[in-house]
Design a protein around this motif. Sequence first.
Motif, PDB file in Angstrom:
ATOM      1  N   ASP A   3       0.686  -1.213   0.048  1.00 25.46           N
ATOM      2  CA  ASP A   3      -0.057  -0.129   0.033  1.00 25.46           C
ATOM      3  C   ASP A   3       0.867   1.257   0.026  1.00 25.46           C
ATOM      4  OD1 ASP A   3      -2.279  -1.428  -0.003  1.00 25.46           O
ATOM      5  OD2 ASP A   3      -2.454  -1.506   2.210  1.00 25.46           O
ATOM      6  N   GLY A   4       1.918   1.170  -0.771  1.00 25.92           N
ATOM      7  CA  GLY A   4       2.813   2.399  -0.856  1.00 25.92           C
ATOM      8  C   GLY A   4       3.866   2.476   0.138  1.00 25.92           C
ATOM      9  N   LEU A   5       3.724   1.800   1.171  1.00 25.56           N
ATOM     10  CA  LEU A   5       4.595   1.847   2.270  1.00 25.56           C
ATOM     11  C   LEU A   5       5.749   0.812   2.320  1.00 25.56           C
ATOM     12  CD1 LEU A   5       2.262   2.696   5.182  1.00 25.56           C
ATOM     13  CD2 LEU A   5       3.684   4.394   3.921  1.00 25.56           C
ATOM     14  N   ARG A   6       7.005   1.056   2.652  1.00 23.96           N
ATOM     15  CA  ARG A   6       8.213   0.175   2.594  1.00 23.96           C
ATOM     16  C   ARG A   6       8.359  -0.769   3.954  1.00 23.96           C
ATOM     17  NH1 ARG A   6      13.020   3.732  -0.336  1.00 23.96           N
ATOM     18  NH2 ARG A   6      11.833   4.313  -2.016  1.00 23.96           N
ATOM     19  N   TYR A   7       8.645  -1.823   3.772  1.00 23.83           N
ATOM     20  CA  TYR A   7       8.850  -2.586   4.839  1.00 23.83           C
ATOM     21  C   TYR A   7      10.059  -3.519   4.880  1.00 23.83           C
ATOM     22  CZ  TYR A   7       4.136  -1.603   6.420  1.00 23.83           C
ATOM     23  OH  TYR A   7       2.842  -0.810   6.525  1.00 23.83           O
ATOM     24  N   THR A   8      10.898  -3.483   5.749  1.00 25.05           N
ATOM     25  CA  THR A   8      12.259  -4.187   5.771  1.00 25.05           C
ATOM     26  C   THR A   8      11.867  -5.791   5.831  1.00 25.05           C
ATOM     27  OG1 THR A   8      12.831  -2.225   7.053  1.00 25.05           O
ATOM     28  CG2 THR A   8      14.468  -4.128   6.782  1.00 25.05           C
ATOM     29  N   ARG A   9      12.993  -6.435   5.487  1.00 25.34           N
ATOM     30  CA  ARG A   9      13.142  -7.872   5.479  1.00 25.34           C
ATOM     31  C   ARG A   9      14.097  -8.197   6.225  1.00 25.34           C
ATOM     32  NH1 ARG A   9      13.315  -9.745  -0.780  1.00 25.34           N
ATOM     33  NH2 ARG A   9      15.203  -8.267  -0.580  1.00 25.34           N
ATOM     34  N   ILE A  10      13.969  -9.283   7.068  1.00 24.88           N
ATOM     35  CA  ILE A  10      15.300  -9.812   8.074  1.00 24.88           C
ATOM     36  C   ILE A  10      15.976 -10.893   7.034  1.00 24.88           C
ATOM     37  CG2 ILE A  10      13.713 -11.503   9.258  1.00 24.88           C
ATOM     38  CD1 ILE A  10      15.307 -10.932  11.660  1.00 24.88           C
ATOM     39  N   VAL A  11      16.924 -10.956   7.383  1.00 21.29           N
ATOM     40  CA  VAL A  11      18.075 -11.947   6.843  1.00 21.29           C
ATOM     41  C   VAL A  11      17.383 -13.357   7.375  1.00 21.29           C
ATOM     42  CG1 VAL A  11      20.267 -13.214   6.605  1.00 21.29           C
ATOM     43  CG2 VAL A  11      20.035 -10.671   6.591  1.00 21.29           C
ATOM     44  N   PRO A  12      17.048 -14.459   6.637  1.00 21.03           N
ATOM     45  CA  PRO A  12      16.395 -15.413   7.016  1.00 21.03           C
ATOM     46  C   PRO A  12      17.185 -16.191   8.264  1.00 21.03           C
ATOM     47  CG  PRO A  12      16.098 -15.587   4.645  1.00 21.03           C
ATOM     48  CD  PRO A  12      17.145 -14.430   5.215  1.00 21.03           C
ATOM     49  N   GLY A  13      16.670 -16.557   9.278  1.00 20.29           N
ATOM     50  CA  GLY A  13      17.150 -17.322  10.414  1.00 20.29           C
ATOM     51  C   GLY A  13      17.908 -16.412  11.379  1.00 20.29           C
ATOM     52  N   THR A  14      18.078 -15.013  11.103  1.00 22.27           N
ATOM     53  CA  THR A  14      18.637 -13.969  11.775  1.00 22.27           C
ATOM     54  C   THR A  14      17.853 -13.729  13.085  1.00 22.27           C
ATOM     55  OG1 THR A  14      19.904 -13.420   9.981  1.00 22.27           O
ATOM     56  CG2 THR A  14      20.143 -12.105  12.266  1.00 22.27           C
ATOM     57  N   THR A  15      18.126 -14.281  14.424  1.00 23.90           N
ATOM     58  CA  THR A  15      17.323 -13.955  15.665  1.00 23.90           C
ATOM     59  C   THR A  15      18.520 -13.366  16.498  1.00 23.90           C
ATOM     60  OG1 THR A  15      17.723 -16.099  16.558  1.00 23.90           O
ATOM     61  CG2 THR A  15      15.822 -15.927  15.356  1.00 23.90           C
ATOM     62  N   ALA A  16      17.977 -12.917  17.714  1.00 19.42           N
ATOM     63  CA  ALA A  16      18.874 -12.495  18.732  1.00 19.42           C
ATOM     64  C   ALA A  16      19.869 -13.262  19.217  1.00 19.42           C
ATOM     65  CB  ALA A  16      18.221 -11.816  19.811  1.00 19.42           C
ATOM     66  N   LYS A  17      19.276 -14.662  19.266  1.00 18.28           N
ATOM     67  CA  LYS A  17      20.232 -15.730  19.711  1.00 18.28           C
ATOM     68  C   LYS A  17      21.302 -15.879  18.636  1.00 18.28           C
ATOM     69  CE  LYS A  17      20.584 -20.529  21.345  1.00 18.28           C
ATOM     70  NZ  LYS A  17      21.571 -20.682  20.341  1.00 18.28           N
ATOM     71  N   LYS A  18      20.976 -15.878  17.395  1.00 16.46           N
ATOM     72  CA  LYS A  18      21.889 -15.980  16.269  1.00 16.46           C
ATOM     73  C   LYS A  18      22.787 -15.094  16.068  1.00 16.46           C
ATOM     74  CE  LYS A  18      23.316 -17.940  12.235  1.00 16.46           C
ATOM     75  NZ  LYS A  18      23.997 -19.118  12.207  1.00 16.46           N
ATOM     76  N   VAL A  19      22.428 -13.916  16.501  1.00 21.52           N
ATOM     77  CA  VAL A  19      23.646 -12.651  16.469  1.00 21.52           C
ATOM     78  C   VAL A  19      24.552 -13.129  17.724  1.00 21.52           C
ATOM     79  CG1 VAL A  19      24.008 -10.262  17.246  1.00 21.52           C
ATOM     80  CG2 VAL A  19      21.864 -10.831  15.763  1.00 21.52           C
ATOM     81  N   ARG A  20      24.225 -13.601  18.887  1.00 28.57           N
ATOM     82  CA  ARG A  20      25.107 -13.856  19.874  1.00 28.57           C
ATOM     83  C   ARG A  20      25.996 -15.387  19.417  1.00 28.57           C
ATOM     84  NH1 ARG A  20      26.278 -10.149  23.431  1.00 28.57           N
ATOM     85  NH2 ARG A  20      24.553  -9.720  24.891  1.00 28.57           N
ATOM     86  N   ASP A  21      25.362 -16.255  18.759  1.00 26.85           N
ATOM     87  CA  ASP A  21      26.007 -17.355  17.896  1.00 26.85           C
ATOM     88  C   ASP A  21      27.127 -16.830  17.264  1.00 26.85           C
ATOM     89  OD1 ASP A  21      24.726 -18.893  19.750  1.00 26.85           O
ATOM     90  OD2 ASP A  21      23.290 -19.359  18.008  1.00 26.85           O
ATOM     91  N   LEU A  22      26.802 -15.788  16.617  1.00 26.26           N
ATOM     92  CA  LEU A  22      27.936 -15.294  15.597  1.00 26.26           C
ATOM     93  C   LEU A  22      29.111 -14.126  16.029  1.00 26.26           C
ATOM     94  CD1 LEU A  22      25.264 -14.198  12.666  1.00 26.26           C
ATOM     95  CD2 LEU A  22      27.061 -16.201  12.698  1.00 26.26           C
ATOM     96  N   GLY A  23      29.115 -14.197  17.465  1.00 25.57           N
ATOM     97  CA  GLY A  23      29.834 -13.648  18.074  1.00 25.57           C
ATOM     98  C   GLY A  23      29.579 -11.884  18.289  1.00 25.57           C
ATOM     99  N   GLY A  24      28.366 -11.589  18.234  1.00 24.98           N
ATOM    100  CA  GLY A  24      27.968 -10.131  18.021  1.00 24.98           C
ATOM    101  C   GLY A  24      27.873  -9.585  19.518  1.00 24.98           C
ATOM    102  N   ASP A  25      28.539  -8.498  19.693  1.00 27.80           N
ATOM    103  CA  ASP A  25      28.370  -7.591  20.961  1.00 27.80           C
ATOM    104  C   ASP A  25      27.019  -6.886  20.720  1.00 27.80           C
ATOM    105  OD1 ASP A  25      31.121  -7.876  22.319  1.00 27.80           O
ATOM    106  OD2 ASP A  25      31.501  -7.622  19.993  1.00 27.80           O
TER     107      ASP A  25
END
Length: 295
Positions: A105-127
């Motif tokens: 409807d004319g508005l933009r929405y971001t897509r998330i990288v599949p499988g990327t959760t807060a836990k996944k960020v931690r698993d990747l070593g993210g601070d």
Amino acid sequence: MNPLTTPEHRGFGAICTDAGHLLIVAADQRNGMKAVMNHPDGAGAITHDELLAAKADLVRHLGNHAPAILLDPEIALPQVVDNGTLARGTALVVGMDASGFETVDGLRYTRIVPGTTAKKVRDLGGDAAKMLWYVRADKQGPDSRVADEMREFVSACTAEGLLLIVEILTYRLEDESAEEYAERFPGLIIDAAALAVACGAKVLKLPYPGSAQACAAVTAAADGVPWAVLSAGVDHATFIEQVTTAVANGAAGAMAGRSLWKDSLAMTTQEREALLTERAQPRLRELAAAVDGPR
């Protein structure tokens, strides 16, 4: 103000200069990074492995000289962590948003990288994590889909003990003239910052809103939540001026990508090392001085 939890305080400290101001090299771009690489067959011919090599060199010769670097989980991660390219003293911010967007409807929405959760960020070593939302605050309020998504992500990251940086971009509508959009732009950034804070955001990444007055208004709307200026592809000299103005009016720092490295990503490792060392690193030092400047 949205207070930080103890682990979020640790994450915030990791992405700041010694003086306590936000300074992050943004290198999570994928298509944007391909576009500035000088491939003999054209930007579209850049392969996964070529892009990974460029990102690794960017980490090695630029990101490791900053408090933190923002990277993506599609190309750069976990490789640059697992092979030791990312320095121990440089914090890792993981971008959760995928390239592009969907339009409803004319508005933009971001897509998330599949499988990327807060836990996944931690698993990747993210601070810390970063998630981008496109916002038209004149069309989207506290009950909108974008607001619901922000609240969901903030809650999930807080539960994981992970600091989330909320990035906001605005955009021109199909029935809006360039002049109308330019006039509305500062207010759109100010109101989007207020909306994000109302949804629980604890750190903001925002476009430069256009003036010292608008920066002060963003700071007021953020209500104690720190905000960093993004470079949005402007040239380095312009970005330094923007950051200096923003910091003087309450901004907490900067997150810079293309303004630092867009003319340093040649196709060979040798060329990249020279350009990143001789061109991008001095820009990073100048940006750090602007971020830590008089307040």
